[in-house]
Design an enzyme around this catalytic site. Structure first.
Site, PDB file in Angstrom:
ATOM      1  N   SER A   1     -10.077 -43.481  54.024  1.00 59.05           N
ATOM      2  CA  SER A   1      -9.590 -44.861  53.871  1.00 59.05           C
ATOM      3  C   SER A   1      -8.427 -44.985  52.894  1.00 59.05           C
ATOM      4  O   SER A   1      -7.679 -45.968  52.963  1.00 59.05           O
ATOM      5  CB  SER A   1     -10.733 -45.777  53.410  1.00 59.05           C
ATOM      6  OG  SER A   1     -11.297 -45.305  52.201  1.00 59.05           O
TER       7      SER A   1
ATOM      8  N   HIS B   1     -12.132 -49.440  46.790  1.00 55.13           N
ATOM      9  CA  HIS B   1     -10.716 -49.168  47.019  1.00 55.13           C
ATOM     10  C   HIS B   1      -9.853 -49.895  45.995  1.00 55.13           C
ATOM     11  O   HIS B   1     -10.325 -50.806  45.312  1.00 55.13           O
ATOM     12  CB  HIS B   1     -10.318 -49.590  48.438  1.00 55.13           C
ATOM     13  CG  HIS B   1     -11.186 -49.015  49.501  1.00 55.13           C
ATOM     14  ND1 HIS B   1     -12.233 -49.707  50.071  1.00 55.13           N
ATOM     15  CD2 HIS B   1     -11.172 -47.787  50.089  1.00 55.13           C
ATOM     16  CE1 HIS B   1     -12.838 -48.935  50.971  1.00 55.13           C
ATOM     17  NE2 HIS B   1     -12.217 -47.771  51.001  1.00 55.13           N
TER      18      HIS B   1
ATOM     19  N   ASP C   1     -12.016 -53.910  46.133  1.00 57.70           N
ATOM     20  CA  ASP C   1     -13.271 -54.340  46.752  1.00 57.70           C
ATOM     21  C   ASP C   1     -14.498 -53.549  46.300  1.00 57.70           C
ATOM     22  O   ASP C   1     -15.547 -53.629  46.931  1.00 57.70           O
ATOM     23  CB  ASP C   1     -13.151 -54.265  48.278  1.00 57.70           C
ATOM     24  CG  ASP C   1     -12.893 -52.837  48.763  1.00 57.70           C
ATOM     25  OD1 ASP C   1     -12.832 -51.906  47.933  1.00 57.70           O
ATOM     26  OD2 ASP C   1     -12.762 -52.650  49.989  1.00 57.70           O
TER      27      ASP C   1
END
Length: 390
Positions: A41, A349, A346
């Site tokens: 990610s 991240h 979040d």
């Protein structure tokens, strides 16, 4: 005569030796024509979103506030805006690298990104064999690489250059990858000693992928290390402790988790040095995500962050504005109004602001080994802040 001949030979050998040393210590300046990306990610520009086929229950990244800062709509990136890969593209004067999955057309001109949220360095079968089961993405590093190999002949057919030349002119980003291999067992209650046993396997997977790409013609690799997980809200919440010896008194981060990250990075840099010695004509650049990020927690105000750098911008509840099962993108969970003052987005991240500052430290030093030579680029960057300064 013999003396002059020996002197000539010595001078020649000295020149050859100096050339080899330069090759190993500093990559030559290259005008890269493309970016090829693998990983999780941290570099996913929309692959996971494209792979998600549950229309009724799309992933949280499919809705605002993800993407609100720069794109002003969800872009498939796990942040409020741009990622490090986006800032690298800007610096090089290249397009933002589109996700491979879901793309209608794929070309080296646009760049290619195989990074997927939740991806692991190790194959799912190997993790399951070791008792590590989770609902993680089945697009490991080897899966990403195999897909690239499968489409490579068609990609090269669209180019006027041969495959080796195209890969040689590309900047290849190898991750970040490996964090999920460790995070999944951590969240399942595995001990840190059990997880340490995975490190050689993860390093080998990264190394093997680099070698495969070298064999295909790749010449420049950015290989990021692990990050200070002990400073992230999700991990701080899960492993919250009142035992002072487990917490860094200066940052509030979890010491043993960060020490594990440093251990991974030590093993990775040792392996990359070994590879560089085997392939002296290739630039294998260790990208120090850990130390480019850690100062944000040590001196937040210096970098423009508020004096609560461990809290998530988008979240709710608890000491770190993070609650498992009530995460960013969920109903009733909002984001902060001043995203640029937060390091974490979040819980898992980073914010665009953190990515931007990290990218600056990576592109202009000192957080890459060996350092880049950007002298041939002039000022191609769309963001003038990132122009090369000699």
């Amino acid at each position: 005569m013999a003396f002059q001949l020996n002197k000539l030979i010595s001078s020649f050998l000295l020149i050859i030796s100096s050339t080899i040393t330069v090759n190993l210590s500093k990559p030559q300046c290259v005008r890269y024509k493309s970016i090829i990306s693998f990983g999780d990610s941290s570099a996913d520009t929309g692959n996971f979103l494209s792979l998600s086929d549950d229309v009724k229950h799309p992933p949280q990244v499919a809705s605002l506030p993800y993407g609100e800062t720069f794109f002003h709509h969800p872009s498939g990136r796990y942040s409020d805006g741009r990622l490090i890969i986006d800032f690298i593209a800007e610096f090089l004067g290249l397009p933002y690298v589109p996700p491979y999955f879901g793309s209608k057309s794929v070309s080296f001109d646009q760049g290619i990104n195989f990074a997927v949220y939740g991806a692991t360095a190790l194959d799912r079968a190997l993790l399951v064999e070791k008792g590590i089961k989770s609902e993680f993405t089945n697009v490991s590093l080897s899966v990403q690489l195999n897909i690239f190999k499968q489409i490579l002949p068609n990609l090269c057919a669209l180019s006027s250059c041969n495959c080796r030349e195209v890969l040689g002119d590309s900047l290849i980003l190898m991750g970040e990858i490996g964090v999920n291999d460790y995070s999944y067992p951590l969240f399942k209650g595995k001990s840190i000693n059990e997880i340490k046993e995975l490190v050689p396997l993860v390093i080998k997977a990264i190394s093997s992928a680099v070698v495969d790409l070298i064999d295909l013609g790749g010449k420049t690799f950015l290989v990021p290390g692990n990050i200070p997980l002990g400073c992230f809200p999700a991990y701080l919440t899960l492993f919250e402790t009142s035992e002072k010896e487990h917490v860094d008194p200066f940052t509030g981060c979890i010491s043993w988790l960060n020490q594990f990250g440093e251990y991974h990075n030590e093993q990775l840099t040792t392996e990359l040095t070994r590879l560089q010695n085997i392939y002296p004509y290739v630039s294998i650049i260790y990208t120090d995500y850990y130390n480019s990020m850690y100062p944000f927690f040590q001196e937040p105000a210096k970098y423009g962050f508020k004096n609560r750098p461990l809290a998530a911008c988008c979240g709710v509840g608890g000491q770190y504005n993070f609650t498992i099962d009530k995460e960013c993108g969920s109903k009733g969970v909002s984001s902060c109004q001043n995203q640029s003052e937060y390091v974490n987005w979040d819980g898992y991240h980073l914010t665009e602001a953190a990515h931007q500052k990290m990218a600056h430290g990576l592109l202009n030093g000192p957080y890459v080994t060996p350092v880049f030579d950007w002298s041939c680029l002039g000022c191609r960057s769309a963001n003038k802040e990132y122009c090369y300064n000699s």
